[in-house]
Design a protein around this motif. Sequence first.
Motif, short mmCIF file in Angstrom:
data_model
loop_
_atom_site.label_atom_id
_atom_site.label_comp_id
_atom_site.label_asym_id
_atom_site.label_seq_id
_atom_site.Cartn_x
_atom_site.Cartn_y
_atom_site.Cartn_z
N PHE A 165 32.00 46.53 7.82
CA PHE A 165 32.87 46.77 8.96
C PHE A 165 33.63 45.50 9.31
N ASP A 166 34.89 45.67 9.65
CA ASP A 166 35.74 44.54 10.05
C ASP A 166 36.59 44.99 11.23
N PRO A 167 36.05 44.89 12.46
CA PRO A 167 36.73 45.47 13.62
C PRO A 167 38.11 44.90 13.86
N VAL A 168 38.99 45.75 14.40
CA VAL A 168 40.35 45.32 14.71
C VAL A 168 40.32 44.16 15.69
N PHE A 169 39.49 44.30 16.72
CA PHE A 169 39.26 43.21 17.66
C PHE A 169 37.95 42.52 17.25
N THR A 170 37.52 41.57 18.04
CA THR A 170 36.18 41.04 17.81
C THR A 170 35.18 42.11 18.20
N TRP A 171 33.92 41.92 17.79
CA TRP A 171 32.90 42.90 18.18
C TRP A 171 32.78 42.99 19.69
N PHE A 172 32.96 41.88 20.38
CA PHE A 172 32.90 41.90 21.84
C PHE A 172 34.03 42.76 22.41
N GLY A 173 35.25 42.55 21.91
CA GLY A 173 36.39 43.35 22.37
C GLY A 173 36.23 44.82 22.03
N ARG A 215 36.85 39.72 -8.77
CA ARG A 215 37.55 39.66 -7.49
C ARG A 215 37.15 40.87 -6.65
N VAL A 216 36.78 40.60 -5.42
CA VAL A 216 36.29 41.66 -4.54
C VAL A 216 37.39 42.10 -3.58
N THR A 217 37.67 43.37 -3.59
CA THR A 217 38.61 43.96 -2.63
C THR A 217 37.85 45.00 -1.81
N VAL A 218 38.45 45.44 -0.73
CA VAL A 218 37.81 46.40 0.16
C VAL A 218 38.69 47.63 0.31
N ASP A 219 38.13 48.78 -0.01
CA ASP A 219 38.81 50.05 0.26
C ASP A 219 38.47 50.47 1.68
N GLU A 220 39.48 50.50 2.56
CA GLU A 220 39.24 50.81 3.96
C GLU A 220 39.39 52.32 4.21
N TYR A 221 38.53 52.84 5.11
CA TYR A 221 38.52 54.28 5.41
C TYR A 221 38.66 54.54 6.91
N ALA A 250 36.65 54.28 13.90
CA ALA A 250 37.93 53.90 13.28
C ALA A 250 38.27 52.45 13.59
N LEU A 251 38.05 52.03 14.86
CA LEU A 251 38.37 50.66 15.26
C LEU A 251 37.44 49.64 14.61
N ALA A 252 36.27 50.08 14.17
CA ALA A 252 35.35 49.19 13.46
C ALA A 252 35.80 48.95 12.02
N ARG A 253 36.78 49.68 11.55
CA ARG A 253 37.37 49.54 10.22
C ARG A 253 36.30 49.55 9.12
N PRO A 254 35.70 50.71 8.89
CA PRO A 254 34.71 50.80 7.81
C PRO A 254 35.39 50.68 6.45
#
Length: 358
Positions: free
Chosen positions: A3-11, A314-320, A50-54
């Motif tokens: 997970f790579d949230p759009v905001f910080t985890w706090f936000g 090389r590592v890439t991330v498929d976002e869902y 969705a905002l957590a960007r899995p």
Amino acid sequence: MIFDPVFTWFGWGFLVLALLTVCIIPAVRGDGPRWKWFARMGIVAVLALALARPGIPIKSSTEEYEAAADVYFLVDTTTSMAAEDYDGDKTRLEGVKKDMLDLAKQLPGTRLSIISFASTASTVMPLTTDHAAFASAVDVLSPEMSLNSNGSSITEAGAELDKRMKSNQEDRPENKSLVFYFGDGEQTAETSVDSWSSFASRIDDGAVFGYGTAQGGKMKEPQPFGYKSSPGDDPGLGDPQDPDGAGGGSGGSGEEYIRDGQGNPGISMIDESNLKQLANDLGVKYHHRDGGASMSSIYTAPKYDQTLVKKDGRVTVDEYFWVPLILVFAWIAVEMVFGVRELMRLRTITPTRRGGRP
């Protein structure tokens, strides 16, 4: 799954909590059908996902054109390379940087590396085919500050070069090795100049480039990369007891020229005999650089065939994140339907006043 949230985890947590509160309070009060508020809570949960960007990390492979050659740039970054006797009043290192970039243009697809040396030697950039990264590394090269200097040898980079060449030749034994040396030949260490003749059999091509003049040049105290003078510097004013400007700023730069033990401006001169001996040890040609001729006119690099090389790991991330967003947008459409139906219901039950006005 990562997970790579759009905001910080706090936000992210603050926003989700705020939206849930907006749904929970009306549900508890009984404002409207409760099932709608529970459905809205579910949609908030979906939106939070969705905002957590899995995403799912995936190892990918790429193909790049690469030439079978490893190129080592050995760069003198001693204080003397700040001497202003290149192409007029430019510093020697300015000339080195320009020549390095021009030389790299002749070597497309090759792996480039930069080893700088002053009091010590270090690899500024390991071998890479990323010539844009090479240009960035060249841009930030700067001379050693005089306070940090304790004497330097023009062959200080020998051990570092030897270590890198051995390692890289084991990895790519078929690759050719090119070595380019950039310096002024000034030996300030008490030790004698080491012989580099042992490298000659391992080097396929290269050159030694010398910078500076026999008359020498004064040196401003080197400043960190990106240094800017303070607003309080008075442009055009130097030391009143220094009529030749050796101790004052130049054009308001606030930089001072380095002085010797007697208080006079320090002068650095090129030592071409050392540079020619170094070139002879390496089995390459020596060229003096004064800005009067282009790099291509005095040195032509060998041509190497480029082959397509597959590079793994090389590592890439498929976002869902878009999957839960589909449900969110679908619910927004449902809410719009609810809104239109409620509006039509209110219009049918609202009494009409005389004159047709409600």
